[in-house]
Design a protein around this motif. Structure first.
Motif, PDB file in Angstrom:
ATOM      1  N   GLU A   1       0.737  -1.062   0.026  1.00 59.36           N
ATOM      2  CA  GLU A   1       0.103  -0.086  -0.067  1.00 59.36           C
ATOM      3  C   GLU A   1       0.893   1.273  -0.109  1.00 59.36           C
ATOM      4  O   GLU A   1       0.812   2.199   0.934  1.00 59.36           O
ATOM      5  N   PHE A   2       1.848   1.215  -1.006  1.00 60.78           N
ATOM      6  CA  PHE A   2       2.950   2.368  -1.126  1.00 60.78           C
ATOM      7  C   PHE A   2       2.590   3.022  -2.523  1.00 60.78           C
ATOM      8  O   PHE A   2       3.063   2.136  -3.443  1.00 60.78           O
ATOM      9  N   THR A   3       2.204   4.107  -2.645  1.00 65.13           N
ATOM     10  CA  THR A   3       2.422   4.747  -3.771  1.00 65.13           C
ATOM     11  C   THR A   3       3.701   5.423  -4.189  1.00 65.13           C
ATOM     12  O   THR A   3       4.187   6.244  -3.339  1.00 65.13           O
ATOM     13  N   SER A   4       4.065   5.359  -5.279  1.00 63.35           N
ATOM     14  CA  SER A   4       5.256   6.120  -5.851  1.00 63.35           C
ATOM     15  C   SER A   4       5.246   7.654  -5.807  1.00 63.35           C
ATOM     16  O   SER A   4       6.186   8.280  -5.746  1.00 63.35           O
ATOM     17  N   VAL A   5       3.985   8.070  -5.716  1.00 58.39           N
ATOM     18  CA  VAL A   5       3.791   9.616  -5.829  1.00 58.39           C
ATOM     19  C   VAL A   5       4.285  10.283  -4.606  1.00 58.39           C
ATOM     20  O   VAL A   5       4.781  11.183  -4.628  1.00 58.39           O
ATOM     21  N   THR A   6       4.183   9.477  -3.411  1.00 55.26           N
ATOM     22  CA  THR A   6       4.717   9.917  -2.142  1.00 55.26           C
ATOM     23  C   THR A   6       6.308  10.161  -2.060  1.00 55.26           C
ATOM     24  O   THR A   6       6.514  10.987  -1.731  1.00 55.26           O
ATOM     25  N   LEU A   7       6.769   9.581  -2.891  1.00 55.39           N
ATOM     26  CA  LEU A   7       8.321   9.746  -2.795  1.00 55.39           C
ATOM     27  C   LEU A   7       8.761  10.947  -3.734  1.00 55.39           C
ATOM     28  O   LEU A   7      10.026  11.425  -3.808  1.00 55.39           O
ATOM     29  N   MET A   8       7.893  11.565  -4.633  1.00 51.36           N
ATOM     30  CA  MET A   8       8.306  12.307  -5.646  1.00 51.36           C
ATOM     31  C   MET A   8       8.329  13.731  -5.152  1.00 51.36           C
ATOM     32  O   MET A   8       7.106  14.169  -4.308  1.00 51.36           O
ATOM     33  N   ASP A   9       9.085  14.683  -5.756  1.00 50.92           N
ATOM     34  CA  ASP A   9       8.915  16.053  -5.400  1.00 50.92           C
ATOM     35  C   ASP A   9       8.525  16.781  -6.756  1.00 50.92           C
ATOM     36  O   ASP A   9       7.790  16.087  -7.648  1.00 50.92           O
ATOM     37  N   LYS A  10       8.398  18.213  -6.668  1.00 47.44           N
ATOM     38  CA  LYS A  10       7.778  18.814  -7.612  1.00 47.44           C
ATOM     39  C   LYS A  10       8.180  18.512  -9.072  1.00 47.44           C
ATOM     40  O   LYS A  10       7.756  18.522 -10.184  1.00 47.44           O
TER      41      LYS A  10
ATOM     42  N   GLN B   1      -2.292  11.614 -15.533  1.00 45.97           N
ATOM     43  CA  GLN B   1      -2.557  12.589 -14.293  1.00 45.97           C
ATOM     44  C   GLN B   1      -1.581  12.542 -13.425  1.00 45.97           C
ATOM     45  O   GLN B   1      -1.879  12.656 -12.080  1.00 45.97           O
ATOM     46  N   ARG B   2      -0.570  11.490 -13.350  1.00 43.88           N
ATOM     47  CA  ARG B   2       0.391  11.250 -12.256  1.00 43.88           C
ATOM     48  C   ARG B   2       1.279  12.513 -11.944  1.00 43.88           C
ATOM     49  O   ARG B   2       1.374  12.998 -10.726  1.00 43.88           O
ATOM     50  N   ALA B   3       1.543  13.189 -12.873  1.00 43.94           N
ATOM     51  CA  ALA B   3       2.125  14.845 -12.525  1.00 43.94           C
ATOM     52  C   ALA B   3       1.183  15.654 -11.857  1.00 43.94           C
ATOM     53  O   ALA B   3       1.493  16.307 -10.938  1.00 43.94           O
TER      54      ALA B   3
END
Length: 728
Positions: A198-207, A573-575
């Motif tokens: 239950e870990f989305t890679s979106v959490t790891l990303m910055d702007k 819409q990932r960005a």
């Protein structure tokens, strides 16, 4: 010779009793044995772990198919005798009860809708429909012939339900299809594989769509020495399907149990078949390892004890198959074994933690710190290469850990579902942004602890002189979303990028420089990639392809309830999801709340002396998350801290429909927020305070209600002030 009238009447009465007995058996099969056997056959891990004998299953079937119906028939006979004294009243009460249970079981999937359960109306609605329907069906049974004819025809269910169960049971417990012979391996390098839950890679990303090194320094460290497949996505949003998909390389096009027999040729079987590795496998959810489960009990029970245990478990499960969760009935607790959590003795539990080889089936979301520490001990040098596999239920709910690893909530506490969520699995967010973002705050804090663990893996591998030459794979099973009014786990057009995207880092043997690849990669591609690196020929065709081969797949595929969704290779819409996360949390630390969850951000860091304090207290019930149903009865963790402040309020005690609250530490406001609904009557609140605030506190925590009812804004103290932080 003609039969006497009295003899004919006796025969007719006997026939009627026989027919009614058959009808009662039929109703029991639809009301009791059918639902129970169906639910039992779906608990494949429970069946696998318990290793039930033929005798135990036979006793269970005998109890459901014969003993319970016989008891019902006897009760019906007692009702008949009673009715003779009451002019016929109560004669068909047993039939009515059975019809009522049957109708309730049919209604349950429909009245368990989240808005009904949340409002406390699901159980009431079910009963209000089932009771008159059961009475009507009983009248039809008594006064018409076609209802009796239908029950006679439906009596085939008396045999069909147990026969179907036996067929399904045999399919579950059949012998695993082991790989024939030893598989040749050309490059037996050490392998370390970690699956995050239950870990989305979106959490790891910055702007900039890169790893946020300020908040996740160890993931950034991992990315600096491996290939980060930024466009990695899952093929399924459920763990018991997503993990086998990762390990088998096969699309989840059919319904399968997460057992080795259902996934022949999976990675764990392949590694075992090469005979080249020492293995340490941590499987909390699936059972794909070829090593048979060695079930250990605190007290070895005989056959009679096992039968009693099985029947007791089914008795605790049965009410949940009939009634909705909001029904005001104190249901008995379902044993942990039903959910694949095996009870073992404390001594055996401790002994297993010292082992560095074997298969370890820890409880999924319990004792997770112990699981991680055990896995780290398995990362060591050896004469033969080691294969270390970990599926960790991190950062999956329950969210209990701060980034430092301090624990503020018992993993097996009464807060089994996220606050502000509803639905049968607690996966549906209310349309209440503040509390949803408070949950996201806790999730992010736990992700920070996971980051620390990744660093420990790298350190351990480096100390054991394994890091450079090993194949290291870190990935996720599925993502998670925190969109108010949407599901946490089931994707829709808005939540798709967060639930679909999962991290994938692969450090190939000898790799030291980091790379970012936007190649289209999915869960099914992990197994063939590992097989290519190791030089192992897969024993059966797979749907995935190695990330080292060309060309890449042109489309992404997501499976959900046998439905297939085809998605563009660059996740739509990932960005936008990354941007939304940045807008919510900005440059805040992981344990700090989102801006939109703070009701009065302009008050932060202001002293209470700036406000008018009203002496009229507001009563509230403080909750202690550290002591409610704690799993620490056996193992007391060394690090616990009371960072989570929780409580309940009664709407009748409030001047407004919603509570606007202020929390202060040492006389300074550190957070403000609004209440959320817990059910149809109560309100509740929660604040996760940063550890830096808690650990420097001297005079304690104070809670206030913002009262806007008068001409002047006032702060009213809650009736109980928590003076000692660690006593909360």
């Amino acid at each position: 010779m003609m039969m006497s009238t009295r003899t004919a009447a006796n025969i007719e009465r006997s026939n009627l009793i026989s027919v009614r007995t058959m009808h009662l058996f039929t109703l029991c099969s639809f009301a009791v044995s059918g639902p129970l056997l169906t639910a039992f056959s779906r608990q494949t891990v429970y069946i696998h772990d318990q290793q039930f004998s033929t005798l135990e299953i036979g006793v269970m079937l005998l109890a459901l198919v014969l003993v319970i119906p016989v008891i019902v028939v006897l009760l019906d006979q007692l009702a008949a005798r009673w009715s003779r004294r009451t002019n016929g009243y109560g004669r068909d009460v047993v039939v009515t009860v059975l019809f009522n249970i049957f109708v309730l079981s049919l209604l349950r999937p429909y009245v368990a809708a989240e808005w009904l359960v949340f409002a406390g109306l699901g159980g009431i609605l079910a009963l209000s429909i089932a009771v008159p329907t059961a009475v009507a069906l009983t009248l039809l049974y008594v006064r018409t012939g076609w209802m009796k004819a239908w029950l006679t025809f439906a009596s085939v269910g008396i045999l069909v339900f147990p026969v179907m169960f036996v067929w399904q049971f045999q399919a579950i417990v059949r012998a695993e299809r082991s790989l024939e012979g030893a598989l040749a391996i050309q490059n037996p390098v050490p392998v370390v594989m970690v699956i995050l839950d239950e870990f989305t890679s979106v959490t790891l990303m910055d702007k900039q769509m890169e790893i946020d090194a300020a908040r996740f320094p160890q993931f950034a460290r991992l990315a600096g020495m491996s290939t980060w497949y930024r466009n990695m996505t899952t093929n399924h949003p459920r763990t018991d399907v997503a993990v086998p998909t990762l390990l088998s390389g096969v699309f989840p096009t059919t319904v399968r149990s997460p057992l080795a027999a259902e996934y022949p040729g999976n990675l764990l079987q392949i590694i075992d078949s090469t005979k080249s590795y020492e293995t340490a496998v941590f499987e909390p959810v699936a059972r794909l390892s070829p090593e048979p489960v060695k079930h250990v009990r605190a007290v070895q029970a005989g056959v009679a004890g096992r039968c009693v245990e099985l029947l007791h478990t089914l008795a605790t499960v049965y009410p949940r198959l009939i009634f909705t969760s909001d029904t005001p009935i104190p249901f008995p607790t379902i044993p942990r074994t039903w959910f694949g959590v095996r009870d073992v003795s404390t001594q055996r539990y401790i002994e297993r933690q010292q082992m560095t080889e074997g298969v370890f089936n820890y409880p999924g979301s319990e004792d997770r710190r112990i699981q991680l520490e055990h896995f780290l001990r398995c990362l060591k040098g050896s004469d033969r290469p080691r294969f270390c596999f970990l599926h960790t239920v991190f950062p999956h709910h329950p969210w209990c850990f701060m980034p430092s690893g301090d624990q503020y909530l018992a993993e097996t506490s009464q807060w089994r579902f996220p606050t502000g969520a509803t639905g049968e699995l607690g996966e549906d967010w209310h349309d209440d942004p503040p509390i949803v973002y408070r949950n996201q705050q806790r999730y992010r804090a736990q992700a920070g602890y996971l980051d620390q663990f990744i660093g420990k893996i790298l350190d351990r591998l480096q100390e054991a002189n394994i890091l450079d030459r090993c194949l290291l794979v870190v990935t996720g099973d599925h993502g998670v979303s925190f969109r108010p009014g949407h599901s946490r786990r089931l994707p829709d057009a808005e939540t798709l990028p967060e639930i679909l995207s999962v991290p994938l880092f692969i450090k190939f043997p000898g790799q030291s420089a980091g790379e970012i690849s936007d190649r289209n990669v999915e869960s099914v591609d992990v197994l063939p990639t590992i097989a290519e690196v190791l030089g192992v020929e897969l024993p059966a065709p797979v749907d995935g392809s190695s990330v080292l081969s060309e060309p890449a797949r042109l489309r992404k595929t997501l499976y959900l309830d046998r439905n297939t969704t085809i998605i563009e290779p660059n996740v739509p819409q990932r960005a936008a999801a990354v941007k939304r996360q940045a807008e919510l949390f900005g440059d805040r630390q992981l344990e700090q709340p989102a801006r939109e969850s703070i009701s009065h951000p302009e008050w932060l860091n202001r002293p209470l002396s700036d406000f008018v304090i009203d002496a009229r207290p507001v009563p509230f019930l403080p909750l202690n998350p550290l002591k409610a149903g704690s799993s620490w009865e056996r193992f007391e963790p060394s690090q616990t801290v009371a960072c989570l402040v929780m409580g309940e309020l009664k709407p009748a005690d409030l001047p407004e429909a919603q509570a606007d609250l202020v929390i202060a530490v040492d006389g300074t406001i550190v957070d403000t927020g609004t209440s959320y609904r817990t059910d149809h009557t109560n309100l509740a609140f929660e604040f996760l305070l940063p550890e830096s605030v808690i650990k420097t506190a001297s005079n304690g925590i104070e809670l206030y209600l913002v009262d806007k009812s008068g001409d002047q804004l006032r702060l009213r103290p809650l009736a109980r002030t928590v003076h000692a932080v660690n006593d909360y």
